[in-house]
Design an enzyme around this catalytic site. Structure first.
Site, mmCIF file in Angstrom:
data_model
loop_
_atom_site.group_PDB
_atom_site.id
_atom_site.type_symbol
_atom_site.label_atom_id
_atom_site.label_comp_id
_atom_site.label_asym_id
_atom_site.label_seq_id
_atom_site.Cartn_x
_atom_site.Cartn_y
_atom_site.Cartn_z
ATOM 1 N N ASP A 1 20.161 -0.740 -9.729
ATOM 2 C CA ASP A 1 19.017 0.093 -10.100
ATOM 3 C C ASP A 1 17.799 -0.327 -9.291
ATOM 4 O O ASP A 1 17.799 -1.345 -8.607
ATOM 5 C CB ASP A 1 18.739 -0.040 -11.598
ATOM 6 N N LYS A 2 16.776 0.493 -9.417
ATOM 7 C CA LYS A 2 15.478 0.254 -8.781
ATOM 8 C C LYS A 2 14.384 0.611 -9.765
ATOM 9 O O LYS A 2 14.563 1.498 -10.612
ATOM 10 C CB LYS A 2 15.368 1.098 -7.507
ATOM 11 N N HIS A 3 13.260 -0.075 -9.670
ATOM 12 C CA HIS A 3 12.130 0.277 -10.533
ATOM 13 C C HIS A 3 10.835 0.108 -9.754
ATOM 14 O O HIS A 3 10.695 -0.795 -8.941
ATOM 15 C CB HIS A 3 12.093 -0.605 -11.780
ATOM 16 N N SER A 4 9.880 0.996 -10.031
ATOM 17 C CA SER A 4 8.561 0.943 -9.403
ATOM 18 C C SER A 4 7.516 0.542 -10.431
ATOM 19 O O SER A 4 7.601 0.921 -11.604
ATOM 20 C CB SER A 4 8.197 2.317 -8.822
ATOM 21 N N THR B 1 8.484 9.286 -14.079
ATOM 22 C CA THR B 1 9.719 9.946 -13.658
ATOM 23 C C THR B 1 10.233 10.901 -14.740
ATOM 24 O O THR B 1 10.689 12.006 -14.447
ATOM 25 C CB THR B 1 10.789 8.902 -13.320
ATOM 26 N N ARG C 1 0.097 0.356 -24.713
ATOM 27 C CA ARG C 1 -0.552 -0.139 -23.493
ATOM 28 C C ARG C 1 -1.196 0.994 -22.711
ATOM 29 O O ARG C 1 -2.271 0.825 -22.119
ATOM 30 C CB ARG C 1 0.475 -0.832 -22.594
ATOM 31 N N SER D 1 8.131 -5.530 -19.739
ATOM 32 C CA SER D 1 8.451 -4.123 -19.963
ATOM 33 C C SER D 1 9.535 -3.652 -19.007
ATOM 34 O O SER D 1 10.530 -3.042 -19.411
ATOM 35 C CB SER D 1 7.198 -3.253 -19.792
ATOM 36 N N LYS E 1 14.103 -3.462 -20.184
ATOM 37 C CA LYS E 1 14.938 -2.252 -20.065
ATOM 38 C C LYS E 1 16.096 -2.482 -19.093
ATOM 39 O O LYS E 1 17.218 -2.011 -19.319
ATOM 40 C CB LYS E 1 14.079 -1.074 -19.592
ATOM 41 N N LYS E 2 15.823 -3.195 -18.014
ATOM 42 C CA LYS E 2 16.858 -3.416 -17.011
ATOM 43 C C LYS E 2 17.932 -4.366 -17.527
ATOM 44 O O LYS E 2 19.131 -4.166 -17.270
ATOM 45 C CB LYS E 2 16.239 -3.948 -15.718
#
Length: 435
Positions: A80-83, A120, A168, A183, A187-188
């Protein structure tokens, strides 16, 4: 456990034990804390920070607040990827299907807009019928059969983060390194990943405007994730201007479809998407080097395989099967589309990317309060990149608005967010570093 005592101790700069943190997060997940208490805790963390041990404890407590996914029946690498969030940052929408087309399984748990940044999930909700919270069985089936699924947190997956995330957003506590780290990674970890690549934004449109702070955040994320057993790296990318040439929800979804059709080559967005695809493939052991990874990823894009994966994902999650072929049948357009013109001749030298994100919210494309409804139609498209030469009166963008007054206000605001110079600007690279 007395919540106000934990809040007081963190407010006073004391280090909380893992028991303190797990008790507080457990109460949060069970609905036993008020929004005031959650906001006060977030603000205390914002001001006083957390040690590495506290961040790990917070991350694990949030990950353990619900179910943890397992993918033992899938023989692909789970990646996976997250920004960390930006303006015009729709990388995930294209990256997930590209990575899936290259042989990875991508169970992507994404979020809504946070502060001035786009989300997203909000973009995906501009697709009629798309289910962002499928049950676990459907989620697993889509990942297995399509190769990727981009969804939101269900009530069973890191539920503590879902509530803290919403608070937040409206309490000016978004840009806290401990809270961002916990955060993202909670989730990951709950998603059962084997590898993770992080996009840490830096610039005036990012939560980390300073390069040094962005590197601190990147190291925090990478160290905590690797310590939890997930192979992780981070790219630091520029967010001093919108990444895509669109900012909004439906307009960014159109941008995504254009990208998958090969109409966004040689752009900053193209550079970032392919770099992350390459890093995902290398981290997962599918490619031997970044160059090989980028070559494989570009082939998946140019061959149409990535677009096929995206179409299958959308269809399996309830969206239209012909979205790519007929986007105008499904992606709503705002009733007013108005050019934004350059106020003078010269070079587009700089812009206030955060201000552009706020302008999208002002149009109705984001939230001021957690319960606000979003107008998916509004935003900006055809944004010219910095370094473009323009003449006075020429369009630098197109505003999409619900009415004429909103369009006028947004056009004036956007024009004011750009600085036009007589001299051609020296622009830095879009990818600033690797951690």
């Amino acid at each position: 456990m007395i919540p106000q005592e934990i809040i007081r101790r963190k407010r006073n700069g004391e280090e909380l034990s893992s028991v303190d943190i797990s008790s507080f997060i457990g109460a949060l997940a069970a609905g036993q804390l008020s929004e005031g208490q959650i906001g006060a805790f977030a603000m205390a963390v914002w001001f006083k920070g957390m040690s590495r041990e506290e961040i790990v404890a917070l991350t694990l407590a949030m990950a353990d607040s619900g179910d943890r996914l397992e993918w033992t029946d899938i023989d692909r690498p789970i990646a996976d990827k997250h920004s960390t969030g930006g303006v015009g940052d729709n990388v995930s929408l294209m990256l997930a299907p590209i990575a899936a087309a290259c042989g990875l399984a991508v169970p992507m748990i994404s979020g809504r807009g946070l502060g001035h940044t786009g989300g997203t999930l909000d973009k995906l909700e501009s697709i009629p019928g798309y289910t962002i919270t499928p049950d676990a069985g459907l989620f697993r089936r889509v990942v297995k059969e399509a190769g990727c699924a981009i969804i939101g947190q269900t009530g069973a997956l890191a539920p503590a983060d879902g509530r803290l995330y919403a608070v937040r957003d409206v309490t000016a506590t978004v840009d806290s390194i401990p809270l961002i780290t916990a955060s993202i990674l909670s989730k990951k970890l709950a998603a059962g990943l084997q590898t993770l690549v992080l996009d840490v934004k830096v610039g005036n449109g990012a939560f980390m405007a300073d390069r040094h702070q962005a590197e601190i955040l990147a190291r925090s994320l990478v160290e905590v994730a690797n310590g939890a057993g997930v192979k992780t790296s981070a790219l630091i990318t520029d967010m001093n201007e919108p990444l895509a040439d669109s900012a909004g929800n439906a307009v960014e979804m159109r941008n995504c479809l254009d990208f998958l059709a090969g109409r966004k080559e040689n752009t900053r967005l193209d550079t970032v998407v392919l770099a992350f695809a390459a890093e995902m493939l290398v981290k997962s052991g599918t490619a031997a080097s970044p160059d090989e990874g980028e070559r494989v990823a570009r082939q998946a894009l140019s061959s149409g395989k990535a677009a096929e994966v995206f179409a299958r994902m959308v269809s399996m999650l309830g969206g239209p099967g012909d979205l790519i072929e007929n986007p105008d049948n499904y992606l709503a357009r705002a009733p007013i589309e108005k050019p934004v013109t350059a106020v003078r001749s010269g070079w587009l030298a700089a812009c206030d990317a955060r201000g552009i994100g706020v302008s999208v919210i002002d149009l109705g494309g984001g939230r001021r309060h957690p319960a606000d409804r979003i107008d998916h139609r509004v935003g900006f498209s055809e944004l010219l990149p910095l370094g473009t030469r323009v003449n006075a009166g020429e369009p630098i963008a197109l505003v999409h608005a619900a009415d004429e007054d909103a369009a006028e206000r947004a056009a004036a605001a956007l024009a004011a967010h750009y600085r036009i110079s007589e001299d051609e600007p020296a622009l830095g690279p879009v990818i600033a570093g690797l951690v």
